[in-house]
Scaffold this motif. Structure first.
Motif, PDB file in Angstrom:
ATOM      1  N   ASP A 216      -0.279   8.538  -3.968  1.00 27.99           N
ATOM      2  CA  ASP A 216       0.045   7.318  -3.229  1.00 27.99           C
ATOM      3  C   ASP A 216       1.306   6.720  -3.856  1.00 27.99           C
ATOM      4  OD1 ASP A 216       0.134   4.972  -1.841  1.00 27.99           O
ATOM      5  OD2 ASP A 216      -1.894   4.312  -2.337  1.00 27.99           O
ATOM      6  N   THR A 218       2.773   3.909  -2.757  1.00 32.00           N
ATOM      7  CA  THR A 218       2.919   2.520  -2.296  1.00 32.00           C
ATOM      8  C   THR A 218       3.583   1.653  -3.366  1.00 32.00           C
ATOM      9  OG1 THR A 218       0.952   2.716  -0.932  1.00 32.00           O
ATOM     10  CG2 THR A 218       1.628   0.493  -1.486  1.00 32.00           C
ATOM     11  N   ALA A 219       3.040   1.701  -4.587  1.00 35.39           N
ATOM     12  CA  ALA A 219       3.552   0.806  -5.631  1.00 35.39           C
ATOM     13  C   ALA A 219       5.029   1.078  -5.956  1.00 35.39           C
ATOM     14  CB  ALA A 219       2.676   0.903  -6.867  1.00 35.39           C
ATOM     15  N   LEU A 222       7.158  -0.191  -3.183  1.00 35.61           N
ATOM     16  CA  LEU A 222       7.211  -1.666  -3.137  1.00 35.61           C
ATOM     17  C   LEU A 222       8.167  -2.189  -4.210  1.00 35.61           C
ATOM     18  CD1 LEU A 222       3.430  -2.565  -2.594  1.00 35.61           C
ATOM     19  CD2 LEU A 222       5.303  -2.957  -0.973  1.00 35.61           C
ATOM     20  N   ARG A 225      11.621  -1.648  -2.899  1.00 39.11           N
ATOM     21  CA  ARG A 225      11.941  -2.620  -1.841  1.00 39.11           C
ATOM     22  C   ARG A 225      12.288  -3.983  -2.455  1.00 39.11           C
ATOM     23  NH1 ARG A 225       7.648  -4.283   2.810  1.00 39.11           N
ATOM     24  NH2 ARG A 225       6.727  -5.393   1.068  1.00 39.11           N
ATOM     25  N   LYS A 247       6.581   6.061   3.418  1.00 35.74           N
ATOM     26  CA  LYS A 247       6.550   4.649   2.985  1.00 35.74           C
ATOM     27  C   LYS A 247       7.878   3.965   3.276  1.00 35.74           C
ATOM     28  CE  LYS A 247       2.372   4.271   1.462  1.00 35.74           C
ATOM     29  NZ  LYS A 247       1.434   3.499   2.269  1.00 35.74           N
ATOM     30  N   GLU A 250       7.550   3.146   6.763  1.00 35.23           N
ATOM     31  CA  GLU A 250       6.476   2.167   6.969  1.00 35.23           C
ATOM     32  C   GLU A 250       6.902   0.776   6.506  1.00 35.23           C
ATOM     33  OE1 GLU A 250       2.767   3.778   5.489  1.00 35.23           O
ATOM     34  OE2 GLU A 250       2.070   1.760   5.009  1.00 35.23           O
ATOM     35  N   PHE A 251       7.618   0.705   5.372  1.00 30.79           N
ATOM     36  CA  PHE A 251       8.041  -0.594   4.838  1.00 30.79           C
ATOM     37  C   PHE A 251       9.383  -1.063   5.415  1.00 30.79           C
ATOM     38  CE2 PHE A 251       5.446   0.346   0.730  1.00 30.79           C
ATOM     39  CZ  PHE A 251       4.291   0.055   1.421  1.00 30.79           C
ATOM     40  N   LYS A 252       9.792  -0.416   6.495  1.00 27.32           N
ATOM     41  CA  LYS A 252      11.009  -0.852   7.215  1.00 27.32           C
ATOM     42  C   LYS A 252      12.230  -0.926   6.292  1.00 27.32           C
ATOM     43  CE  LYS A 252       8.510  -1.677  10.934  1.00 27.32           C
ATOM     44  NZ  LYS A 252       8.429  -0.619  11.916  1.00 27.32           N
TER      45      LYS A 252
ATOM     46  N   ILE B   3       3.568 -10.772  -1.315  1.00 29.45           N
ATOM     47  CA  ILE B   3       3.480  -9.793  -0.221  1.00 29.45           C
ATOM     48  C   ILE B   3       3.255  -8.394  -0.803  1.00 29.45           C
ATOM     49  CG2 ILE B   3       4.762  -8.721   1.680  1.00 29.45           C
ATOM     50  CD1 ILE B   3       6.144 -11.466   2.056  1.00 29.45           C
ATOM     51  N   SER B   4       4.013  -8.072  -1.855  1.00 28.99           N
ATOM     52  CA  SER B   4       3.847  -6.758  -2.496  1.00 28.99           C
ATOM     53  C   SER B   4       2.430  -6.597  -3.027  1.00 28.99           C
ATOM     54  CB  SER B   4       4.841  -6.596  -3.645  1.00 28.99           C
ATOM     55  OG  SER B   4       6.136  -6.467  -3.138  1.00 28.99           O
ATOM     56  N   GLN B   7       0.073  -6.045  -0.140  1.00 33.81           N
ATOM     57  CA  GLN B   7       0.286  -4.702   0.405  1.00 33.81           C
ATOM     58  C   GLN B   7      -0.333  -3.643  -0.503  1.00 33.81           C
ATOM     59  OE1 GLN B   7       2.236  -3.885   3.450  1.00 33.81           O
ATOM     60  NE2 GLN B   7       1.013  -2.064   3.031  1.00 33.81           N
ATOM     61  N   ALA B   8      -0.149  -3.832  -1.816  1.00 32.16           N
ATOM     62  CA  ALA B   8      -0.702  -2.869  -2.774  1.00 32.16           C
ATOM     63  C   ALA B   8      -2.230  -2.868  -2.710  1.00 32.16           C
ATOM     64  CB  ALA B   8      -0.232  -3.212  -4.189  1.00 32.16           C
ATOM     65  N   SER B  11      -3.337  -1.167   0.616  1.00 28.87           N
ATOM     66  CA  SER B  11      -3.141   0.276   0.543  1.00 28.87           C
ATOM     67  C   SER B  11      -4.158   0.912  -0.413  1.00 28.87           C
ATOM     68  CB  SER B  11      -1.711   0.537   0.072  1.00 28.87           C
ATOM     69  OG  SER B  11      -1.400   1.855   0.200  1.00 28.87           O
ATOM     70  N   GLY B  12      -4.455   0.202  -1.492  1.00 28.32           N
ATOM     71  CA  GLY B  12      -5.435   0.695  -2.458  1.00 28.32           C
ATOM     72  C   GLY B  12      -6.825   0.788  -1.854  1.00 28.32           C
ATOM     73  N   THR B  15      -6.913   4.066   0.362  1.00 27.95           N
ATOM     74  CA  THR B  15      -7.089   5.320  -0.385  1.00 27.95           C
ATOM     75  C   THR B  15      -8.428   5.297  -1.130  1.00 27.95           C
ATOM     76  OG1 THR B  15      -5.658   4.324  -2.027  1.00 27.95           O
ATOM     77  CG2 THR B  15      -4.711   6.081  -0.736  1.00 27.95           C
ATOM     78  N   PRO B 137       2.868   0.905  13.406  1.00 30.77           N
ATOM     79  CA  PRO B 137       1.943   0.320  12.433  1.00 30.77           C
ATOM     80  C   PRO B 137       1.396  -1.026  12.914  1.00 30.77           C
ATOM     81  CG  PRO B 137       4.191   0.290  11.593  1.00 30.77           C
ATOM     82  CD  PRO B 137       4.231   1.023  12.878  1.00 30.77           C
ATOM     83  N   PHE B 139       0.445  -4.931  11.967  1.00 30.69           N
ATOM     84  CA  PHE B 139       0.833  -5.974  11.008  1.00 30.69           C
ATOM     85  C   PHE B 139      -0.310  -6.974  10.854  1.00 30.69           C
ATOM     86  CE2 PHE B 139       4.758  -4.122  12.279  1.00 30.69           C
ATOM     87  CZ  PHE B 139       5.574  -4.199  11.165  1.00 30.69           C
ATOM     88  N   ILE B 144       1.550  -4.321   6.114  1.00 27.91           N
ATOM     89  CA  ILE B 144       1.753  -3.267   7.112  1.00 27.91           C
ATOM     90  C   ILE B 144       0.695  -2.186   6.889  1.00 27.91           C
ATOM     91  CG2 ILE B 144       3.391  -1.581   8.027  1.00 27.91           C
ATOM     92  CD1 ILE B 144       5.572  -3.301   6.523  1.00 27.91           C
ATOM     93  N   LEU B 145       0.000  -1.847   7.949  1.00 27.08           N
ATOM     94  CA  LEU B 145      -0.989  -0.766   7.850  1.00 27.08           C
ATOM     95  C   LEU B 145      -0.767   0.228   8.976  1.00 27.08           C
ATOM     96  CD1 LEU B 145      -4.332  -2.643   7.028  1.00 27.08           C
ATOM     97  CD2 LEU B 145      -3.092  -1.083   5.530  1.00 27.08           C
ATOM     98  N   GLN B 146      -0.806   1.501   8.634  1.00 31.12           N
ATOM     99  CA  GLN B 146      -0.743   2.525   9.666  1.00 31.12           C
ATOM    100  C   GLN B 146      -2.082   2.571  10.400  1.00 31.12           C
ATOM    101  OE1 GLN B 146       1.922   4.357  10.524  1.00 31.12           O
ATOM    102  NE2 GLN B 146       3.156   3.320   8.968  1.00 31.12           N
ATOM    103  N   ASP B 149      -4.513   4.467   8.565  1.00 34.44           N
ATOM    104  CA  ASP B 149      -5.153   3.769   7.441  1.00 34.44           C
ATOM    105  C   ASP B 149      -6.392   3.021   7.919  1.00 34.44           C
ATOM    106  OD1 ASP B 149      -3.139   4.674   5.864  1.00 34.44           O
ATOM    107  OD2 ASP B 149      -1.992   2.811   5.866  1.00 34.44           O
TER     108      ASP B 149
END
Lengths: 401, 299
Positions: A216, A218-219, A222, A225, A247, A250-252, B3-4, B7-8, B11-12, B15, B137, B139, B144-146, B149
Motif C-alpha cells: 500500500d 497511500t502514505a 500522501l 502530495r 495513487k 486517485e489523489f488527483k 486530510i492526509s 485518507q490514511a 485507506s488503512g 486494506t 472514485p 468522495f 477519496i475512495l475507489q 475499496d
C-alpha cells in the motif's frame, strides 16, 4: 650461402603456415576446435519473466545469426539455456551447474541485479567471464571485478542521472519528489539522483524510500502530495510502480509530471492496463536506455529479425535489451581469434567501444570499468502515443559514486 | 494534514479488512486444529488466480468467479487435510505429537501451490484482476475512495457476517465449533471429527481465496502475493490468535497503523510495522489486544 638462407626462410614460412592451419587447442573449458559453449540465462517464468523472455530470445537470435554466417573464427556457438527466475539462490546454483557440469566457456545471463550479484563470488573464484544479459547490475559492476561485465542497458546510476537531468533541463523542475526502493537497486539510483540534485541546487522536497514488497503506497503518496513538488520521480519495480501510478491518479496529482524509471514499465501496454486509469498519462514520462521507442524506427531492424525467428511471439519492450550483451560477447570472441582463453576474452572485452544500433549510447568497457553503457532517453506516453524526447542523457561516471 | 490523516485511516481500513479475512482463515484453522497454516498466503494467491481464470478463460461474470474460486479453494483446503494432515494424524503413535510435522506440511503446501501457479500462463507478467466496480472514485468529504475499496469493505463485512451466522445458527456450524473447542467430546457425542476438520480447512481456504479476489485488483497478481500472510499473522496476533472477532479488528488496526507509520515516521518503516507489532504484542500482551486473559487449554 644466399641460396641456403632463402631456402631456410621458405622452409620456416612454410612450417609457420602449416602450424597456423593446424587446429589450436584452447586450454579453457567450453572451447573445442569447432564450438564455443555459452551458458545463457534469464527469468523465463515468474513475476519478473517480462524482463527476461524476450531479452533472452533476442540474444539467442543474435548468436544464431552469427552461427549462420559461419560462426566466430571457425567455431560455432552452442548455447545452454536456463531459467533463473531472477532468484539469487537459483542463479548461483545454475551458474555452478553451467560451469562445473556443462563446462561452458562463459556465461551470458541475468536480468536482475540481486541475482547476478549473488553469482559474482563464484564466477570470480572460478575465473569465468560473466556478461550480464540485461541486468542493470550496479552492485555487480561497482566496484569493478575482473570477470563480471554488465549494465549493457545502463545502470541504476545512469538511469537515476537521466531522470534528474531530464526533470531539471526539460521540465524545469526545481522541487523534486522521489519514490525509490530501499534495496541496493534503489540505493544506487538514489545516490546518483541525490548527488545530481545537490550539484544542480535542486530542492528535494520528498524522498520516500519504499520496500519492493510494499502493498500500500497511500502514505508515501500522501507525503509527496503534501510536499507540493514540481515533479515526481519514481524508480519502482513493476508492481509498486502500478500502485504508485494508481495513487497518483486517485489523489488527483496528474498536474505534476510523473517520471517513471524503465524497470517499472517493462511493457508499457501492460502497465497501462494494470493502472486502468488513463488520466495518469496526462503528464507521464518514462526512461529507456534504447536508442528509440521499443517499436520506433531505429528498432525496426531488430523487430523484423525477431519476427523471423519467433513469428508467433510479439516482442515486449525488453527485447532489444538482450542484444547488446550478445553483440559484445561475439565481438570480443572475434577479437581474440583462434587462441581463445578466458583471460584473452576478458582483455578483448576491456577494449570494446562500439555502437550496437539498439541502445542509447556506445558499449564501452575498459580496465577498471565494467558498466557497459551510460546513456538514457526519455519517452513521453500520453496513453495512446509514445514520443521520444529530444535529448540523450549520459551519466558522467562520477555522480553517486 | 488532517486530510492526509483521514485518507490514511480510510485507506488503512480498506486494506485492513482484506488482511482480516486472511487472518480469519488462519485463526479458524488454528482454533480447530492447533496448526498454524503457513500456506495461508498461497491460498490467497490461488484465490486471485482462480478468479482470473474464471473471468478470462471461462468467461464467467464476477459473481460466478467468486463461486468458482470458492468451490475450488474449498476442494484444495479439504484435500490437503484429507490427503496430508489426516494421514499424518492417523500414522502418529499413541502419545506422539505430529503438530510440528503438520505445520511443516503447511510450508510444503505453500511451495506446492506457488510452484503449480507458476506454470500457468497468467503468471508470465504482473497482472491486475479486473476491479469489481470500475468508475470514478467516491468522495467522502476530502477522502477519496475507489469503488473497489468500498466493495472490499462491504464484501469483507458480509463474509464475516455470513461466517458468524453460519457458526452460530446452523447445525454444521455448531458441530464445527464443538469440534474446535473439544474434539474428543465432539467425537463422543457422534460428531464426525475428521469430516469436520476437513470442512474447517475447506472453509478457511474459501476465506483466504475471497481475500485474494478482493486484493487482486489492489495489489496486482503475482505468484508471490501470498507474502501478505505475514500481515494476516500480525492481525491475528494483535487481535488474539484464539479470538475470531479480535483478529478482524486486528486486521483493521494493522492496516491503519501501517499507513500512520508511513505518514508520520517513515515510508521505509511500513513493511517493518507488522514485525514490530508482532514482537510488541507477544512481549506485552501475548493473548492479543482483544484476547482476554490467558487460559490453559484442556483437551
Amino acid at each position: 650461402m644466399l641460396a641456403t638462407l632463402i631456402r631456410n626462410l621458405f622452409l620456416g614460412a612454410g612450417a609457420a603456415l602449416a602450424l597456423g592451419s593446424l587446429p589450436v587447442r584452447a586450454a579453457d573449458p567450453g572451447v573445442t576446435d569447432t564450438e564455443i559453449v555459452i551458458g545463457l540465462h534469464a527469468p523465463l517464468s515468474g513475476p519478473l519473466a517480462a524482463f527476461g523472455v524476450d531479452a533472452l530470445n533476442a540474444a539467442k537470435m543474435w548468436y544464431e545469426e552469427v552461427n549462420k554466417k559461419g560462426g566466430i573464427n571457425g567455431r560455432k556457438i552452442r548455447l545452454i539455456v536456463e531459467d533463473d527466475k531472477c532468484n539469487p539462490n537459483e542463479t548461483v546454483l545454475l551458474d555452478k551447474r553451467l560451469v562445473t557440469v556443462d563446462k561452458v566457456f562463459l556465461i551470458n545471463g541475468g536480468s536482475c541485479t540481486p541475482a547476478v550479484f549473488a553469482a559474482q563470488e563464484f564466477i570470480t573464484r572460478e575465473k569465468v567471464p560473466f556478461v550480464m544479459l540485461n541486468a542493470a547490475g550496479d552492485s555487480g559492476v561497482f566496484p569493478a571485478t575482473r570477470y563480471m561485465f554488465g549494465a549493457l542497458g545502463g545502470t541504476q546510476r545512469s538511469n537515476g542521472a537521466g531522470m534528474v537531468e531530464f526533470a531539471f533541463n526539460t521540465l524545469k523542475a526545481r522541487r523534486m519528489a522521489f519514490i525509490i526502493h530501499d534495496d541496493d537497486f534503489g540505493n544506487a539510483n538514489w545516490a546518483t539522483a541525490k548527488a545530481i540534485t545537490d550539484r544542480l541546487g535542486v530542492q528535494v522536497v520528498a524522498a520516500e524510500r519504499i520496500s519492493p514488497r510494499v502493498t500500500d503506497v497511500t502514505a508515501p503518496m500522501l507525503n509527496i502530495r503534501a510536499a507540493k513538488p514540481d515533479v515526481i520521480i519514481s524508480a519502482a519495480y513493476p508492481q509498486p510502480a502500478v500502485l504508485i501510478a494508481q495513487k497518483y491518479g486517485e489523489f488527483k496529482m496528474t498536474a505534476i509530471p510523473l517520471v517513471q524509471a524503465v524497470q517499472g514499465i517493462p511493457v508499457p501496454a501492460v502497465f497501462q492496463k494494470n493502472v486502468a486509469n488513463d488520466a495518469i498519462f496526462t503528464n507521464f514520462y518514462y526512461t529507456a536506455p534504447l536508442n528509440d521507442m521499443a517499436d520506433g524506427p531505429k528498432q525496426q531492424k531488430w523487430l523484423k529479425m525477431y519476427k523471423q525467428y519467433y513469428p508467433d511471439r510479439n516482442p515486449g519492450a525488453m527485447m532489444a535489451f538482450g542484444l547488446p550483451s550478445a553483440m559484445a560477447v561475439t565481438r570480443a570472441l572475434e577479437k581474440v581469434g583462434r587462441n581463445l582463453t578466458r583471460e584473452a576474452f576478458v582483455e578483448a572485452m576491456e577494449s570494446l567501444d562500439f555502437d550496437t544500433g539498439a541502445v542509447a549510447g556506445n558499449i564501452q568497457f575498459a580496465k577498471g570499468r565494467r558498466d557497459g553503457m551510460r546513456s538514457t532517453i526519455v519517452v513521453k506516453f500520453d496513453g495512446k502515443k509514445h514520443t521520444v524526447m529530444p535529448a540523450v542523457y549520459t551519466w558522467n561516471g562520477r555522480d553517486g559514486m | 494534514m488532517l486530510i492526509s490523516l483521514l485518507q490514511a485511516i480510510a485507506s488503512g481500513v480498506v486494506t485492513g479488512c482484506a488482511y482480516a479475512l486472511v487472518a480469519l482463515s488462519l485463526v479458524m484453522i488454528y482454533k480447530s486444529t492447533d496448526v498454524i497454516n503457513f500456506g495461508g498466503g498461497e491460498m490467497v494467491m490461488i484465490g486471485g488466480y482462480l478468479a482470473m481464470f474464471a473471468l478470462l478463460a471461462i468467461g464467467l461474470p464476477y459473481a460466478g468467479a467468486f463461486v468458482f474460486a470458492a468451490v475450488v479453494a474449498f476442494m484444495v483446503g479439504a484435500a490437503f487435510d484429507r490427503v496430508v494432515l489426516d494421514r499424518m494424524l492417523g500414522r502418529a503413535l499413541p502419545g506422539q505429537s505430529v503438530l510440528v510435522a503438520m505445520v511443516i506440511a503447511t510450508v510444503g503446501l505453500s511451495y506446492v501451490l506457488k510452484g503449480l501457479v507458476r506454470v500457468v500462463p497468467y503468471t508470465e507478467e504482473v497482472r491486475r484482476l479486473a476491479p469489481l466496480f470500475a468508475g470514478d472514485p467516491v468522495f467522502l468529504g476530502p477522502i477519496i475512495l475507489q469503488r473497489q475499496d468500498i466493495a472490499i469493505v462491504v464484501i469483507a463485512v458480509l463474509l464475516m457476517r455470513a461466517w458468524w451466522a453460519f457458526f452460530n445458527f446452523t447445525l454444521l456450524g455448531k458441530a464445527l465449533r464443538a469440534t474446535s473447542q473439544n474434539p474428543r467430546a465432539a467425537a463422543l457425542i457422534g460428531i464426525p471429527v475428521r469430516a469436520m476438520r476437513m470442512t474447517i480447512w475447506g472453509i478457511a481456504a474459501i476465506f483466504a481465496a475471497m481475500a485474494g479476489i478482493l486484493l487482486g485488483p489492489k495489489l496486482l497478481m503475482t505468484p508471490d502475493m501470498g507474502s501478505v500472510v505475514i500481515l494476516a499473522f500480525a492481525a491475528a496476533i494483535v487481535g488474539g490468535f484464539h479470538n475470531l472477532p479480535g483478529c478482524i479488528l486486528g486486521g483493521v488496526v494493522l492496516g491503519v497503523v501501517q499507513n500512520l507509520v508511513g505518514l508520520y515516521i517513515s515510508s521505509r518503516a511500513i513493511v517493518l510495522t507488522p514485525f514490530v507489532v508482532i514482537m510488541l504484542v507477544l512481549v506485552l500482551r501475548p493473548q492479543g489486544l482483544f484476547g482476554g486473559a490467558v487460559v490453559t487449554k484442556k483437551v
